[in-house]
Design a protein around this motif. Structure first.
Motif: not given
Length: 371
Positions: A85-92
């Motif tokens: 979840v968290g990583q998806s918010m900057y590695e879109l």
């Protein structure tokens, strides 16, 4: 359906599904890119994969690799995905490429020879907040917590009159509330598969996994399941970090129950075109789970660190209503949290983990994704 392809099958859940299917007479092929974040920089075949599993190393976005992997296959489990979840918010772009484009590439190859059954791994994350009831006992959707509320460390969901809403088991009928790029991509994956299956007349099923845990989790991946993250910290003598107050409720389900649910979905003719929650049906607080894990690992002296911050994309409470899976698939969880934790602890005794949790937390904070 005796020859089965599992995309992402070298990973945590996929490898257990391979074991479950092998034990029931299936032949297994795996297509996996062996992502370094999960499998390490050497990107070698995991030792835990059964010798009878055929592995093809390749990118699910590469149509030639997918075409080759599908040759002679009767059914497909689509597990290949970037997870976090968290990583998806900057590695879109990365999450959208692997999850959305990868699914589209697979489906384009499958419709060249329609007829194979497809089971796609979806996620409880697409629900956003779970289902709630108000003080009158009426079911309601809770919406999102405001930034102002979270800055005041007011973590619970409230009705318009200010009363606290009570979480209840979340059924598949609850509309999605997509709070992260990861959740959006998982919803896209399941919709694309069901839509294409309907259009081209091949059976497709979507399984919404809740918080799976067990042996083989990627302990050095700071964006994997929460129990693996806690285990990584404890193995290194550090306190597990818990966002908010630790009283958020989740559904923790043994990977063995998940694997059995996957086989049942493959074998059920009544499941076609539908979605199913695969969980334990039992809510536990994150703080309680951290304490249980420390106890079974012999780390009772390490108390969890309650961070008191909110991470963008996180929700407060969500646990599964599994009545549909019980009724249609014959699914019934068999592993208690106590037994599952004990086995996880036994497996952890021989493991080493690189603790990257603080690094991941710092990255989220630097980008303003924690409050």
């Amino acid at each position: 359906m005796k020859h089965v392809l599992i995309t992402g099958g070298a990973g945590f859940i996929g490898s257990h599904v391979a074991d479950e299917l092998l034990a029931n007479g299936y032949r297994i092929r795996v297509l996996d890119g062996l992502d370094p974040q999960v499998h390490g920089e050497q990107r070698k075949r995991p030792d835990y994969l059964a010798p009878d599993v055929e592995v093809q190393v390749g990118d699910v976005c590469d149509k030639e690799a997918v075409r080759k992997a599908l040759q002679g296959i009767d059914a497909v489990f689509h597990f290949a995905a970037a997870v976090g979840v968290g990583q998806s918010m900057y590695e879109l772009a990365h999450y959208t490429r692997v999850n959305n484009l990868g699914t589209a590439v697979l489906l384009e190859q499958m419709i060249q020879e329609p007829g194979r059954k497809l089971v796609v791994a979806s996620s409880m994350s697409l629900y956003g907040e779970g289902l709630y009831r108000n003080t009158a006992g009426q079911a309601c959707e809770a919406g999102e917590r405001s930034l102002e509320q979270l800055k005041q460390a007011d973590w619970e969901l409230h009705a318009p009159d200010g009363s606290v809403l009570m979480p209840v088991p979340t059924p598949e009928t609850k509309p999605p509330a997509l709070a992260s790029i990861y959740a959006l991509s998982k919803y896209d994956q399941e919709r694309m598969c069901l839509m294409t299956g309907r259009a081209y007349n091949f059976p497709a099923v979507a399984l919404r996994f809740f918080n799976a845990y067990g042996p083989r989790q990627a302990l050095s991946n700071p964006y994997t399941g929460v129990l693996a993250i806690f285990a990584s910290r404890l193995l290194n003598g550090s306190a597990p970090k818990i966002f908010e107050d630790g009283l958020q409720q989740r559904d923790f389900v043994s990977v063995y129950d998940v694997a059995r649910g996957c086989r049942l979905a493959l074998e059920s003719q009544q499941a076609t075109g539908d979605v199913f929650n695969i969980g334990s049906g039992r809510p536990l607080t994150v703080r309680d789970v951290a304490g249980k894990l420390a106890q079974v690992m012999g780390k009772q002296g390490i108390e969890p660190e309650i961070v008191g911050k909110y991470r963008v994309g996180d929700i407060r409470h969500c646990f599964a209503d599994i009545s549909r899976a019980r009724r249609v698939l014959g699914y019934e969880p068999q592993v208690t949290i106590e037994d599952g934790m004990a086995e996880l602890a036994a497996w952890l005794e021989g493991q080493a983990a690189v603790d990257r949790v603080s690094q991941a937390a710092a990255e989220l904070a630097r980008r303003g994704l924690t409050v």
